[in-house]
Design an enzyme around this catalytic site. Structure first.
Site, PDB file in Angstrom:
ATOM      1  CB  SER A  38      -1.606   4.153  -6.352  1.00 36.25           C
ATOM      2  OG  SER A  38      -0.203   4.200  -6.358  1.00 36.25           O
ATOM      3  CG  ASP A 185      -0.172   5.243  -2.800  1.00 38.98           C
ATOM      4  OD1 ASP A 185      -1.357   4.897  -2.957  1.00 38.98           O
ATOM      5  OD2 ASP A 185       0.768   4.760  -3.436  1.00 38.98           O
TER       6      ASP A 185
END
Length: 297
Positions: A38, A185
């Site tokens: 991320s 993610d």
């Protein structure tokens, strides 16, 4: 001394990483291989692109996070249509601005695909919801999807890793079948991939520094308070993020983890103030200074 580094996810909390990088430089540590999930993947990619600390500081300090909020234009006239986007597109924002920003920054250093980086020097973690797998890019691209990693854009990989569920629309990857995989993610399955630079025999080539955001509740190991559906979703997502990494991190590895305490800053709060950014920087710098005095040992 040359080291490898793994940066955890954390959204806008990543402003603290500038303070960490400042401390790393002052302690005369040189980053070789980098990996992240991320927001950590964003930082790792820019480090891999050989951005200097001064360049990174300028780029990040001048960054207006609100530019990454990019829902389709029709939502401006039909605000309720955002709920339809959540249902049909699985997210509100397209994430194109984030990817284009990354593409331009990496292009300035001559980086476009993973072919432009020394093999193994950048690893990006994403989550494949369709296959139910944690994917490391570029390592798994050919094996899982039949995609040549040498042709895969770095900016796309990082954008996928930073695809916070529901805030950004997930990306899709074609695979070895007719169905495309939904990619989101990387933090969903491994927010802190400290294991990523281990060799097959469990050994490492050089010291690996892990940098992880933490909160007071995590340190105190307090249970989450769940009073409504939103609280439950947050607890579910947090549990999924932490479960894989918590099983992996042993007491001996704790000596290689720099914890950055960050509270009261939402991961996707793109409206944080300049004062909050400065506090994040200081938290990263001060905690890194204290940790690196005695690391590695």
């Amino acid at each position: 001394m040359k080291i490898d580094a793994v940066f955890s996810g954390g959204g806008v909390k990543a402003y603290a990483y500038i303070g960490v990088l400042k401390s790393i430089e002052e302690n005369k540590l040189i980053l070789e291989r980098v990996a992240g999930t991320s927001a950590g993947a964003i930082v790792a990619s820019l480090v891999a692109a050989n951005y200097t600390l001064e360049e990174l500081t300028t780029t990040i300090s001048e960054l207006d996070l609100k530019q990454f909020i990019d829902p389709p234009k029709f939502t401006k006239y039909l605000p309720m249509s955002k709920w339809l986007l959540l249902y049909f597109q699985l997210g509100i924002n397209k994430g194109d601005r984030l990817e284009n920003w990354l593409y331009d920054l990496l292009a300035e250093k001559g980086l476009y695909t993973f072919n432009d980086i020394k093999n193994g020097y950048l690893k990006v973690v994403v989550s494949d919801l369709s296959l139910g797998k944690l994917i490391v890019i570029p390592d798994d691209l050919n094996r899982v999807y039949g995609i040549n990693p040498n042709h895969f854009p770095i900016s796309k990989a990082v954008r996928m890793s930073a695809g916070f569920p529901y805030f950004f629309m997930p990306k899709k990857l074609p695979g070895k079948t007719n169905k495309k995989s939904i990619i989101i993610d990387g933090g969903l399955l491994s927010n802190f991939p400290l294991w990523i630079f281990e060799n097959g025999d469990g050994q490492i080539n050089r010291p690996v520094l892990g940098v992880k955001f933490t909160s007071k509740l995590e340190k105190l190991n307090q249970p989450a308070e769940i009073n409504n559906a939103y609280d439950m979703f947050h607890a579910l997502f947090t549990t999924m993020k932490q479960a894989h990494d918590a099983r992996y991190i042993s007491k001996s590895q704790l000596n290689n983890i720099l914890f950055i305490p960050v509270d009261d800053v939402g991961a996707v709060n793109f409206h944080i103030s300049q004062d909050t950014k400065e506090k994040l920087y200081q938290s990263g710098k001060i905690n890194a200074d204290n940790f690196l005095k005695h690391w590695p040992n």
